[in-house]
Write a protein that holds these residues in place. Structure first.
Motif, PDB file in Angstrom:
ATOM      1  N   ILE A  78       0.861  -1.184   0.000  1.00  0.00           N
ATOM      2  CA  ILE A  78       0.000   0.000   0.000  1.00  0.00           C
ATOM      3  C   ILE A  78       0.894   1.229   0.000  1.00  0.00           C
ATOM      4  O   ILE A  78       1.779   1.366   0.857  1.00  0.00           O
ATOM      5  CB  ILE A  78      -0.947   0.027   1.216  1.00  0.00           C
ATOM      6  N   ALA A  79       0.654   2.104  -0.975  1.00  0.00           N
ATOM      7  CA  ALA A  79       1.395   3.361  -1.059  1.00  0.00           C
ATOM      8  C   ALA A  79       0.454   4.492  -0.657  1.00  0.00           C
ATOM      9  O   ALA A  79      -0.508   4.773  -1.376  1.00  0.00           O
ATOM     10  CB  ALA A  79       1.915   3.580  -2.472  1.00  0.00           C
ATOM     11  N   PRO A  80       0.688   5.154   0.490  1.00  0.00           N
ATOM     12  CA  PRO A  80      -0.248   6.165   0.992  1.00  0.00           C
ATOM     13  C   PRO A  80      -0.093   7.531   0.310  1.00  0.00           C
ATOM     14  O   PRO A  80       0.135   8.549   0.956  1.00  0.00           O
ATOM     15  CB  PRO A  80       0.089   6.224   2.477  1.00  0.00           C
ATOM     16  N   ILE A  81      -0.250   7.535  -1.010  1.00  0.00           N
ATOM     17  CA  ILE A  81      -0.261   8.781  -1.779  1.00  0.00           C
ATOM     18  C   ILE A  81      -1.712   9.223  -1.921  1.00  0.00           C
ATOM     19  O   ILE A  81      -2.579   8.406  -2.237  1.00  0.00           O
ATOM     20  CB  ILE A  81       0.367   8.559  -3.176  1.00  0.00           C
ATOM     21  N   SER A  82      -1.986  10.482  -1.718  1.00  0.00           N
ATOM     22  CA  SER A  82      -3.367  10.952  -1.820  1.00  0.00           C
ATOM     23  C   SER A  82      -3.813  10.987  -3.284  1.00  0.00           C
ATOM     24  O   SER A  82      -3.193  11.644  -4.120  1.00  0.00           O
ATOM     25  CB  SER A  82      -3.520  12.350  -1.219  1.00  0.00           C
ATOM     26  N   LEU A 116      -1.512  -1.156  -4.113  1.00  0.00           N
ATOM     27  CA  LEU A 116      -2.704  -0.346  -3.882  1.00  0.00           C
ATOM     28  C   LEU A 116      -2.247   1.068  -3.553  1.00  0.00           C
ATOM     29  O   LEU A 116      -1.546   1.286  -2.548  1.00  0.00           O
ATOM     30  CB  LEU A 116      -3.533  -0.911  -2.730  1.00  0.00           C
ATOM     31  N   VAL A 117      -2.616   2.034  -4.410  1.00  0.00           N
ATOM     32  CA  VAL A 117      -2.117   3.400  -4.267  1.00  0.00           C
ATOM     33  C   VAL A 117      -3.251   4.327  -3.842  1.00  0.00           C
ATOM     34  O   VAL A 117      -4.119   4.666  -4.638  1.00  0.00           O
ATOM     35  CB  VAL A 117      -1.495   3.911  -5.582  1.00  0.00           C
ATOM     36  N   ASP A 118      -3.274   4.699  -2.579  1.00  0.00           N
ATOM     37  CA  ASP A 118      -4.220   5.686  -2.053  1.00  0.00           C
ATOM     38  C   ASP A 118      -4.066   5.685  -0.538  1.00  0.00           C
ATOM     39  O   ASP A 118      -4.091   4.611   0.091  1.00  0.00           O
ATOM     40  CB  ASP A 118      -5.668   5.349  -2.425  1.00  0.00           C
ATOM     41  N   SER A 119      -3.929   6.850   0.033  1.00  0.00           N
ATOM     42  CA  SER A 119      -3.778   6.936   1.491  1.00  0.00           C
ATOM     43  C   SER A 119      -5.001   6.387   2.220  1.00  0.00           C
ATOM     44  O   SER A 119      -4.906   5.938   3.369  1.00  0.00           O
ATOM     45  CB  SER A 119      -3.531   8.391   1.911  1.00  0.00           C
ATOM     46  N   ARG A 120      -6.174   6.376   1.551  1.00  0.00           N
ATOM     47  CA  ARG A 120      -7.396   5.884   2.187  1.00  0.00           C
ATOM     48  C   ARG A 120      -7.363   4.379   2.446  1.00  0.00           C
ATOM     49  O   ARG A 120      -8.136   3.866   3.266  1.00  0.00           O
ATOM     50  CB  ARG A 120      -8.621   6.257   1.335  1.00  0.00           C
ATOM     51  N   PHE A 121      -6.490   3.644   1.749  1.00  0.00           N
ATOM     52  CA  PHE A 121      -6.396   2.199   1.999  1.00  0.00           C
ATOM     53  C   PHE A 121      -5.905   1.899   3.418  1.00  0.00           C
ATOM     54  O   PHE A 121      -6.049   0.769   3.889  1.00  0.00           O
ATOM     55  CB  PHE A 121      -5.471   1.531   0.978  1.00  0.00           C
ATOM     56  N   LEU A 122      -5.335   2.897   4.089  1.00  0.00           N
ATOM     57  CA  LEU A 122      -4.886   2.701   5.464  1.00  0.00           C
ATOM     58  C   LEU A 122      -5.943   3.119   6.482  1.00  0.00           C
ATOM     59  O   LEU A 122      -5.738   2.960   7.685  1.00  0.00           O
ATOM     60  CB  LEU A 122      -3.579   3.478   5.708  1.00  0.00           C
ATOM     61  N   GLU A 123      -7.073   3.651   6.001  1.00  0.00           N
ATOM     62  CA  GLU A 123      -8.171   3.985   6.900  1.00  0.00           C
ATOM     63  C   GLU A 123      -8.953   2.723   7.241  1.00  0.00           C
ATOM     64  O   GLU A 123      -9.100   1.824   6.418  1.00  0.00           O
ATOM     65  CB  GLU A 123      -9.110   5.011   6.241  1.00  0.00           C
ATOM     66  N   ARG A 124      -9.480   2.661   8.474  1.00  0.00           N
ATOM     67  CA  ARG A 124     -10.180   1.466   8.936  1.00  0.00           C
ATOM     68  C   ARG A 124     -11.357   1.115   8.018  1.00  0.00           C
ATOM     69  O   ARG A 124     -11.598  -0.050   7.724  1.00  0.00           O
ATOM     70  CB  ARG A 124     -10.678   1.678  10.370  1.00  0.00           C
ATOM     71  N   VAL A 177      -9.435   4.307  -4.586  1.00  0.00           N
ATOM     72  CA  VAL A 177     -10.304   3.345  -3.903  1.00  0.00           C
ATOM     73  C   VAL A 177     -11.562   3.042  -4.712  1.00  0.00           C
ATOM     74  O   VAL A 177     -12.508   2.431  -4.200  1.00  0.00           O
ATOM     75  CB  VAL A 177     -10.675   3.827  -2.480  1.00  0.00           C
ATOM     76  N   GLY A 178     -11.596   3.453  -5.974  1.00  0.00           N
ATOM     77  CA  GLY A 178     -12.644   3.014  -6.903  1.00  0.00           C
ATOM     78  C   GLY A 178     -13.986   3.690  -6.761  1.00  0.00           C
ATOM     79  O   GLY A 178     -14.976   3.186  -7.305  1.00  0.00           O
ATOM     80  N   LEU A 179     -14.070   4.800  -6.022  1.00  0.00           N
ATOM     81  CA  LEU A 179     -15.381   5.410  -5.775  1.00  0.00           C
ATOM     82  C   LEU A 179     -16.073   5.801  -7.081  1.00  0.00           C
ATOM     83  O   LEU A 179     -15.447   6.370  -7.974  1.00  0.00           O
ATOM     84  CB  LEU A 179     -15.239   6.670  -4.900  1.00  0.00           C
TER      85      LEU A 179
END
Length: 758
Positions: free
Chosen positions: A565-569, A733-741, A678-680
């Motif tokens: 997971i890469a926490p890039i916004s 997986l590239v998105d900082s939101r992947f680290l949100e619960r 995150v595919g929204l």
């Protein structure tokens, strides 16, 4: 003792006497309710000694077969010279267009009843009457024939004689199919881990006549794990038919391959794949009229020979096979496949053939449905597809065009189109900021549409197809059809611009309609690799308390996928600022691990932006998905992913698109997958309405509308990586939101051993 064949009068005579051409020029038929009303209108004129809705049955012996034939005639009347059978037919056609011998099937139906009445009442002759009632004017025309029992006996033998070749084929086929289904072994040497559990759950679902929601991981072999147990169940007497429903061409091909595997193991069964009309049509334009298409001209004169020929020689009736026999017998390949679908053991087709109220296979009678199992593949796709099927939209501009076209030519159409146009003008005035949401369907608008439909029908019947009028007619018909389904699960919204006003009946929650559409079938299995969370899909697809659920673990070692997971916004507002960091990350991954990659992005615009930046900075071969790719272009795109490539290849694609599910790039054909975002789904008008609806229902509207559909797209795209037990690769997986619960809790177990790239 002769074998007994049970058959109703209507299908018997339709098989024996259908004739003529396919003609897609406008024609309309009375609805069942309207037809019943018109029948009752005639039956109320019967005399005191006359009877209506009279049941009959008889037995006809023909060589080694015994046909038990049953039916119900509209009227058995007492006349001066004895008895008369009355067969009532309602029609929108002008009665002047109907001649005595216009409909051989109707005469045949009436004569069958006459034969049975003559036997029951021990008379040597009687009168057969066809009564036509015009649905608009209620005018009536009648035709009569006097027939003797001798003539009717000869006629019945002729009818049965025409039906016998098909019955003999079917009898032999059922015997062989049942025998081979019972003896069928699983077509692989062993089950994959979890596969036996899945197949067993499907078998029990059919056996119990239930509904199953199954989460089965990518690569387990979902297709064979569903088809095999259903065919085994059919061999044991649990059902006689199955539909394999899917949204993707490639998954239809997988189902075809599964039937081939089972056939190689000894199974004898028939399967037909329905291909969309515009794809399989032999002509340049899909104009289904005898004066344009030789395959439509005389279609019903040749269809029985074509069906018997293909059924006697083929079992796997996919597109190429259907086209071959359609050419041989000069048959429309699309209509040929539809006719075959009522006979085949298995039908492989798109969701809409059973779920869409505009398209569904309406000739599946209730008795057939009770013996039919539904297998719904990649069922996560059905949620949005169903919303589309159960929604309807109207636009102002087509009605304005009709006013100009029909003014002075047909005042009824011009007036009704003017009324609708005026309603749209009034709606525009009510729109604040270009939009208004209405609480219910405008009843006055429905009355106006009904008036327009009636005026249009008369014009179309008299003058033939006018495409502009026909389009408006069908749009209005569908609007009224959906309005009849309308309840609290729908909303109505109006959008107004400078030159256009539109109104949409939008299905927010399709669960109730899907529940109704599958009612009456023997059993249903919804299955997907990405039912996460399962409760959401159960809710959206119409879960009932008595339904079953099963979750099958992945048979593959999760260590085979290195997950990062890469926490890039990737939020929209940050994309410009994080572009360089993203390009650097993606190039680093490929440089460190040479191979073939798929990079998935949340939109075409963002994908193209990253593609241009990446291509200008990194010397690696790249290809990119474009909007509206043809099947050939898709095949060429995937064909670039070869295991023996000496240099890396990167395919840029859109999450939720044609390359993010249903494709298999096994082994070294795919080294890694990156999912960016995150595919929204888009934050558009309809999604906002959905969010508000689910919030009001006490669910989390944001999660129901955006998070769950989004994470499904991510899982589907990431699922391209590991397809077999030996596959290995990198998932980024590239998105900082992947680290949100909220998002992390929805990731599959197989991905939760991730590392964070800082």
């Amino acid at each position: 003792m002769n074998e007994v064949i049970h058959v109703s009068v209507r299908p018997l005579v339709e098989y024996a006497y259908r004739s003529g051409s396919i003609d897609a020029r406008f024609r309309t038929a009375t609805t069942m309710t309207e037809g019943t009303r018109l029948h009752q209108m005639i039956q109320k004129t019967y005399g005191e000694g006359d009877r209506k809705e009279v049941p009959f049955e008889t037995v006809i012996n023909y060589e080694e077969l015994s046909f038990q034939i049953e039916g119900r005639c509209d009227g058995l009347l007492q006349v001066e010279n004895g008895l008369m059978i009355d067969e009532i037919k309602s029609t929108f056609l002008p009665l002047g267009d109907i001649r005595e011998h216009s409909h051989p099937v109707y005469w045949a139906q009436a004569k069958c009843y006459a034969y049975m009445a003559a036997q029951d009442h021990e008379v040597d002759e009687l009168i057969v009457q066809l009564t036509y009632i015009q649905s608009d004017s209620n005018e009536v025309v009648r035709f009569r024939q006097r027939v003797t029992l001798t003539e009717l006996t000869a006629f019945m033998n002729e009818v049965v004689g025409r039906y016998v070749p098909f019955v003999r084929w079917k009898r032999k086929h059922i015997e062989l199919s049942t025998e081979t289904s019972k003896a069928l072994a699983f077509p692989f040497d062993t089950y994959r881990e979890g596969q036996r559990k899945f197949a067993g759950s499907v078998y029990k679902t059919v056996q119990d006549g239930a509904t199953l929601f199954a989460t089965a991981p990518t690569g387990i072999g979902k297709t064979i794990s569903t088809l095999f147990p259903v065919m085994k169940a059919m061999g044991e007497g649990f059902g006689q038919k199955l539909f394999y429903l899917t949204a993707k061409t490639i998954t239809r091909e997988t189902a075809q391959e599964a039937f081939k595997l089972m056939e190689n193991k000894g199974l004898h069964s028939t399967s037909v794949t329905i291909t969309a009309k515009e794809k399989i049509c032999f002509k340049e334009k899909t104009i289904c009229q005898k004066d344009y298409c030789e395959y439509a001209d005389g279609y019903y004169d040749r269809i029985n020979d074509g069906i018997l020929d293909i059924l006697s020689n083929e079992t796997l009736m996919k597109r190429e096979v259907i086209e071959q026999y359609a050419h041989k017998h000069r048959l429309c390949p699309f209509e040929f496949s539809i006719d075959l679908s009522y006979t085949a053991d298995a039908v492989i087709c798109d969701y809409n053939y059973l779920f869409d109220p505009r398209v569904s296979l309406k000739r599946l009678i209730e008795e057939q449905k009770k013996q039919t199992t539904l297998l719904v593949d990649e069922a996560h796709n059905l949620v949005d597809r169903a919303r589309e099927m159960f929604s309807a939209e109207l636009h102002k501009s087509p009605f304005l065009k009709l006013i100009r076209s029909y003014k002075g030519r047909n005042d009824a159409i011009a007036r009704s189109a003017t009324a609708l146009n005026q309603t749209f003008i009034e709606l525009r005035k009510s729109c604040e900021n270009g939009m208004v949401v209405l609480e219910e369907v405008d009843e006055e608008l429905l009355v106006q549409m009904d008036t327009f439909i009636q005026a249009s029908e008369k014009e179309l019947l008299a003058q033939g197809n006018d495409e502009e009028l026909l389009d408006c007619y069908f749009a209005a018909q569908n609007f009224i059809r959906i309005a009849k389904l309308y309840d609290h699960r729908f909303t109505t919204y109006v959008l107004a611009g400078k030159s256009e006003v539109s109104m949409k009946l939008f299905c927010l929650d399709p669960s109730n309609q899907l529940q109704k559409m599958r009612k009456g079938f023997l059993a249903t299995t919804f299955f997907s690799a990405t039912f996460a969370p399962l409760s959401y899909y159960q809710d959206m697809l119409g879960w009932k308390e008595e339904d079953y659920a099963v979750k099958v673990p992945s048979p593959f070692k999760r260590e085979h996928a290195r997950v990062y997971i890469a926490p890039i916004s990737i939020r929209y507002r940050d994309r410009e600022h994080t572009m360089q960091s993203l390009v650097t990350l993606l190039s680093r991954v490929v440089m460190e691990n040479q191979g073939n990659y798929l990079f998935f992005f949340p939109s075409y615009g963002y994908m193209e932006h990253v593609y241009n930046e990446f291509s200008s900075q990194v010397e690696i071969e790249t290809i990119i998905q474009t909007s509206g790719m043809t099947e050939q272009e898709r095949e060429r795109f995937l064909g670039n992913f070869q295991s023996d490539r000496k240099q890396s290849l990167i395919g840029f694609a859109v999450v939720g698109g044609v390359f993010s599910e249903g494709i298999d790039l096994k082994g070294d054909r795919l080294t890694g997958v990156a999912v960016v975002g995150v595919g929204l789904p888009n934050f558009d008008t309809e999604r906002k309405l959905m969010k508000d609806y689910f919030d009001q229902k006490g669910r989390n509207g944001f999660e129901y509308t955006y998070v769950y559909p989004g994470i499904n797209r991510v899982q589907q795209a990431g699922g391209r990586l590991i397809r077999t037990e030996t596959d290995k690769g990198i998932l980024l997986l590239v998105d900082s939101r992947f680290l949100e619960r909220r998002y992390q809790s929805l990731l599959p177990y197989e991905w939760k051993h991730f590392e964070v790239l800082r």
